[in-house]
Design an enzyme around this catalytic site. Structure first.
Site, PDB file in Angstrom:
ATOM      1  N   TYR A 150       5.388   8.219  10.098  1.00 43.11           N
ATOM      2  CA  TYR A 150       4.243   8.853   9.459  1.00 43.11           C
ATOM      3  C   TYR A 150       4.670  10.078   8.652  1.00 43.11           C
ATOM      4  O   TYR A 150       5.842  10.443   8.609  1.00 43.11           O
ATOM      5  CB  TYR A 150       3.186   9.205  10.522  1.00 43.11           C
ATOM      6  CG  TYR A 150       2.227   8.065  10.821  1.00 43.11           C
ATOM      7  CD1 TYR A 150       2.463   6.761  10.377  1.00 43.11           C
ATOM      8  CD2 TYR A 150       1.071   8.301  11.563  1.00 43.11           C
ATOM      9  CE1 TYR A 150       1.563   5.738  10.650  1.00 43.11           C
ATOM     10  CE2 TYR A 150       0.169   7.272  11.839  1.00 43.11           C
ATOM     11  CZ  TYR A 150       0.423   5.994  11.384  1.00 43.11           C
ATOM     12  OH  TYR A 150      -0.469   4.977  11.653  1.00 43.11           O
ATOM     13  N   GLU A 156      -5.499  16.726   8.934  1.00 42.13           N
ATOM     14  CA  GLU A 156      -4.238  16.045   8.628  1.00 42.13           C
ATOM     15  C   GLU A 156      -3.476  16.811   7.544  1.00 42.13           C
ATOM     16  O   GLU A 156      -4.050  17.598   6.785  1.00 42.13           O
ATOM     17  CB  GLU A 156      -4.526  14.619   8.135  1.00 42.13           C
ATOM     18  CG  GLU A 156      -5.155  13.752   9.219  1.00 42.13           C
ATOM     19  CD  GLU A 156      -5.274  12.276   8.834  1.00 42.13           C
ATOM     20  OE1 GLU A 156      -4.976  11.432   9.687  1.00 42.13           O
ATOM     21  OE2 GLU A 156      -5.658  11.977   7.693  1.00 42.13           O
ATOM     22  N   ARG A 159       0.278  15.396  14.007  1.00 45.26           N
ATOM     23  CA  ARG A 159       1.210  14.778  13.059  1.00 45.26           C
ATOM     24  C   ARG A 159       1.381  15.566  11.765  1.00 45.26           C
ATOM     25  O   ARG A 159       0.721  16.557  11.523  1.00 45.26           O
ATOM     26  CB  ARG A 159       0.750  13.356  12.725  1.00 45.26           C
ATOM     27  CG  ARG A 159      -0.697  13.248  12.268  1.00 45.26           C
ATOM     28  CD  ARG A 159      -1.042  11.783  11.951  1.00 45.26           C
ATOM     29  NE  ARG A 159      -2.450  11.602  11.700  1.00 45.26           N
ATOM     30  CZ  ARG A 159      -3.350  11.221  12.607  1.00 45.26           C
ATOM     31  NH1 ARG A 159      -2.971  10.945  13.841  1.00 45.26           N
ATOM     32  NH2 ARG A 159      -4.629  11.110  12.294  1.00 45.26           N
ATOM     33  N   ASP A 160       2.276  15.037  10.919  1.00 45.82           N
ATOM     34  CA  ASP A 160       2.483  15.492   9.538  1.00 45.82           C
ATOM     35  C   ASP A 160       3.158  16.868   9.448  1.00 45.82           C
ATOM     36  O   ASP A 160       2.622  17.810   8.841  1.00 45.82           O
ATOM     37  CB  ASP A 160       1.147  15.512   8.752  1.00 45.82           C
ATOM     38  CG  ASP A 160       0.357  14.223   8.922  1.00 45.82           C
ATOM     39  OD1 ASP A 160       0.981  13.178   9.193  1.00 45.82           O
ATOM     40  OD2 ASP A 160      -0.886  14.252   8.802  1.00 45.82           O
ATOM     41  N   GLN A 211       4.398   7.326   1.928  1.00 42.41           N
ATOM     42  CA  GLN A 211       3.959   6.416   2.980  1.00 42.41           C
ATOM     43  C   GLN A 211       3.808   5.040   2.349  1.00 42.41           C
ATOM     44  O   GLN A 211       3.088   4.884   1.359  1.00 42.41           O
ATOM     45  CB  GLN A 211       2.613   6.899   3.550  1.00 42.41           C
ATOM     46  CG  GLN A 211       2.729   8.131   4.411  1.00 42.41           C
ATOM     47  CD  GLN A 211       3.369   7.818   5.750  1.00 42.41           C
ATOM     48  OE1 GLN A 211       2.739   7.253   6.615  1.00 42.41           O
ATOM     49  NE2 GLN A 211       4.630   8.177   5.913  1.00 42.41           N
ATOM     50  N   LEU A 224       0.827  -1.215   0.000  1.00 45.55           N
ATOM     51  CA  LEU A 224       0.000   0.000   0.000  1.00 45.55           C
ATOM     52  C   LEU A 224       0.855   1.257   0.000  1.00 45.55           C
ATOM     53  O   LEU A 224       1.847   1.343   0.727  1.00 45.55           O
ATOM     54  CB  LEU A 224      -0.904  -0.003   1.235  1.00 45.55           C
ATOM     55  CG  LEU A 224      -1.743   1.244   1.527  1.00 45.55           C
ATOM     56  CD1 LEU A 224      -3.116   0.858   2.109  1.00 45.55           C
ATOM     57  CD2 LEU A 224      -1.042   2.230   2.479  1.00 45.55           C
ATOM     58  N   LEU A 225       0.457   2.200  -0.826  1.00 39.96           N
ATOM     59  CA  LEU A 225       1.074   3.534  -0.821  1.00 39.96           C
ATOM     60  C   LEU A 225       0.006   4.522  -0.389  1.00 39.96           C
ATOM     61  O   LEU A 225      -1.137   4.412  -0.802  1.00 39.96           O
ATOM     62  CB  LEU A 225       1.581   3.832  -2.235  1.00 39.96           C
ATOM     63  CG  LEU A 225       1.888   5.256  -2.711  1.00 39.96           C
ATOM     64  CD1 LEU A 225       2.958   5.211  -3.809  1.00 39.96           C
ATOM     65  CD2 LEU A 225       0.658   5.994  -3.234  1.00 39.96           C
ATOM     66  N   ASN A 226       0.389   5.469   0.515  1.00 42.89           N
ATOM     67  CA  ASN A 226      -0.531   6.591   0.726  1.00 42.89           C
ATOM     68  C   ASN A 226       0.200   7.919   0.578  1.00 42.89           C
ATOM     69  O   ASN A 226       0.765   8.136  -0.511  1.00 42.89           O
ATOM     70  CB  ASN A 226      -1.418   6.427   1.969  1.00 42.89           C
ATOM     71  CG  ASN A 226      -0.733   6.241   3.288  1.00 42.89           C
ATOM     72  OD1 ASN A 226       0.047   5.330   3.453  1.00 42.89           O
ATOM     73  ND2 ASN A 226      -1.041   7.084   4.239  1.00 42.89           N
ATOM     74  N   ASP A 227       0.186   8.789   1.556  1.00 48.10           N
ATOM     75  CA  ASP A 227       0.564  10.194   1.339  1.00 48.10           C
ATOM     76  C   ASP A 227       1.912  10.422   0.650  1.00 48.10           C
ATOM     77  O   ASP A 227       2.895   9.753   0.980  1.00 48.10           O
ATOM     78  CB  ASP A 227       0.672  10.930   2.681  1.00 48.10           C
ATOM     79  CG  ASP A 227      -0.494  10.687   3.598  1.00 48.10           C
ATOM     80  OD1 ASP A 227      -1.468  10.070   3.175  1.00 48.10           O
ATOM     81  OD2 ASP A 227      -0.402  11.126   4.754  1.00 48.10           O
TER      82      ASP A 227
HETATM   83  C1  FRU Z   1      -3.085  10.776   6.013  1.00 50.12           C
HETATM   84  C2  FRU Z   1      -2.395  10.093   7.181  1.00 50.12           C
HETATM   85  C3  FRU Z   1      -1.479  11.021   7.942  1.00 50.12           C
HETATM   86  C4  FRU Z   1      -0.503  10.080   8.587  1.00 50.12           C
HETATM   87  C5  FRU Z   1      -0.346   9.029   7.505  1.00 50.12           C
HETATM   88  C6  FRU Z   1      -0.135   7.645   8.020  1.00 50.12           C
HETATM   89  O1  FRU Z   1      -3.479   9.894   5.034  1.00 50.12           O
HETATM   90  O2  FRU Z   1      -3.342   9.514   8.052  1.00 50.12           O
HETATM   91  O3  FRU Z   1      -2.127  11.871   8.859  1.00 50.12           O
HETATM   92  O4  FRU Z   1       0.711  10.705   8.896  1.00 50.12           O
HETATM   93  O5  FRU Z   1      -1.527   9.065   6.723  1.00 50.12           O
HETATM   94  O6  FRU Z   1       0.147   6.767   6.971  1.00 50.12           O
END
Ligand code: FRU
Length: 478
Positions: free
Chosen positions: A101, A219, A160-161, A58, A39-42
């Site tokens: 994160y 976020e 976070r972030d 991520q 999985l890829l996210n941010d």
């Molecule tokens: C947003 C988020 C961020 C967090 C990250 C975790 O999609 O929830 O707030 O740092 O993804 O993967």
């Protein structure tokens, strides 16, 4: 073997074992960044550093759910041809054991510094959140420098972030936060040396005017100057759908205003959604050497039926958007595909003047441009863009990948519809409306052999076949 090297080895093994199958999935993108496995996210740490662009992401290499995230790393010199670099960060230390994160990157006198959130959950499931630093002299190998900022009073550990930038001789950081009374907010910090940070205050909050209730958590904040004003971009959670607005599980959008750095006060206007499609979240921007403010977003939304996406059974999920240049016109962000995206074109397929109804065939890796009076565009007998002149609404419709029922997203075009630019990449679609006035970003899971395009109206349609393989996942030899 250290915990860090063990985690790396396991992640590389997952890539080696599964990537070639994943790449054969007809839904796997050709020119968009996607996870080599898992999985890829941010998008994270998006920066042009010593000439090269770096995009971290991520990454959960071991399955298609969320969890203890790694920072994966892609780089490019021309914004078209990308290479996968060695893993930047593994969740191997006490302060990030449940995930490195999201965060950002800055250049500090020749060193590439990453600020990220160390996510920790103790035995009882209680969350802790640490803002951490890692640095690199070569842009490839990062050494962790540990915790630089602990949770200040007044916030829950949903904190976070970090996004860091330099302004008038000082470093600043915004953090996505939840106050103790469970209201979304953005906290501002200041530092002289990137080592010790002072909490300057909350610069925006979900229950502060002009908002009354803009969610319980914000976020991925990003604060930057555009055309002499400040833009605060963030992803709030907890908004109710309101007509054609806020239809996704969570939103991404921005306010425009002025930040008074002395007083740590942001005066700003209303919240506007930045994308109108089904899958878009957690965008991050950077300023490149050409002075362009470039945004990349995650083409996914957390908790929005992720496990039902058709690619999960093939061991991967999600992808990034293309990089987009931001401009401010009449107080609103417009997003344009970068000039470099023209270099994705492999060959021109057709240029047709249409009156009435017309159908043709396009590649699943295409760019389309349509100009004129448009009523309807249908792609792959799957997704439709329809413009209603009476209401000025442009609507995208697709069958839900959960149960096949039709679902829509819309935007209003007060000055009408004149131009559409579509980037299609197997299972994704980015629609730039009127040269970036609005954008729809969505995944499209049409039957893999369908190539059909149908248009209705009085317009010109052009199509290009785009390059097929611009992302080199194997450059590391895993
Ligand atoms: C947003 C988020 C961020 C967090 C990250 C975790 O999609 O929830 O707030 O740092 O993804 O993967």
């Amino acid at each position: 073997m250290t915990h860090d090297s063990k985690l790396r080895e396991q992640a590389y093994e997952a890539v080696n074992n599964h990537h070639s199958d994943i790449k054969n999935d007809p839904y796997y993108p050709s020119y968009h960044l996607a996870p080599p496995v898992g999985l890829l996210n941010d998008p994270n740490g998006w920066i042009q550093w010593k000439g090269k662009y770096h995009l971290f992401f991520q990454w959960m290499p071991f399955h298609t759910g969320h969890g203890a995230k790694f920072w994966g790393h892609f780089s490019t010199t021309n914004l078209v041809d990308w290479s996968l670099e060695p893993i930047a960060l593994t969740p191997g230390d006490w302060f990030d054991q449940n995930g490195c994160y999201s965060g950002s990157a800055v250049d500090d006198d020749g060193l590439l510094k990453l600020f990220y959130t160390g996510n920790v959950k103790d035995e009882s499931g209680q969350r802790e959140s640490y803002q951490c630093l890692a640095e690199s002299a070569d842009g490839i190998t990062f050494s962790k420098k540990g915790v630089k900022l602990e949770l200040p009073e007044g916030y829950t550990p949903h904190f976070r972030d970090p996004k860091v930038w330099f302004h008038n001789g000082l470093w600043y950081m915004v953090i996505g936060a939840q106050t103790e009374d469970e209201v979304g907010s953005v906290a501002l910090f200041e530092s002289e040396d990137l080592e010790s940070w002072t909490h300057r205050g909350m610069i925006a909050k979900a229950d502060r005017p002009p908002f009354s209730d803009l969610g319980y958590m914000w976020e991925c904040p990003d604060l930057f100057e555009l055309d002499g004003q400040e833009v605060l971009l963030f992803s709030p959670q907890g908004l109710e759908a309101d007509g054609i607005d806020f239809n996704n599980q969570y939103q991404s959008g921005y306010v425009v205003g002025r930040l008074d750095y002395e007083k740590a006060e942001l005066s700003h206007n209303r919240f506007m959604e930045i994308d109108r499609g089904f899958e878009f979240y957690a965008p991050q921007t950077t300023l490149d050497d050409l002075g362009r403010r470039i945004l990349i977003g995650w083409m996914g939304v957390p908790d929005q039926n992720e496990a039902e996406q058709p690619t999960v059974k093939n061991g991967w999920i999600h992808q990034m958007t293309l990089p987009r240049e931001l401009v401010l016109i009449d107080g609103r962000i417009h997003q344009l595909p970068l000039e470099e995206m023209k270099n994705l074109r492999a060959s021109k397929r057709f240029c047709e003047d249409v009156k009435g109804e017309w159908s043709g065939s396009i590649s699943r890796v295409s760019e389309l441009q349509l100009e004129g009076e448009m009523e309807e565009v249908q792609l792959f007998d799957y997704t439709t863009l329809r413009y209603d002149r009476q209401t000025s609404l442009l609507t995208m419709e697709r069958p839900s990948y959960v149960d096949g029922s039709m679902e829509t997203r819309s935007c209003r075009l007060p000055k009408g519809l004149r131009h559409l630019q579509l980037f299609i990449d197997h299972s994704s679609l980015e629609v730039f409306v009127n040269h970036g006035e609005e954008v729809f970003t969505s995944r499209i899971f049409a039957k893999e052999d369908n190539r059909s395009l149908q248009v209705k109206g009085e317009l010109n349609v052009q199509a290009w076949d785009l390059k097929n393989d611009t992302i080199d996942i194997t450059s590391q030899g895993w």
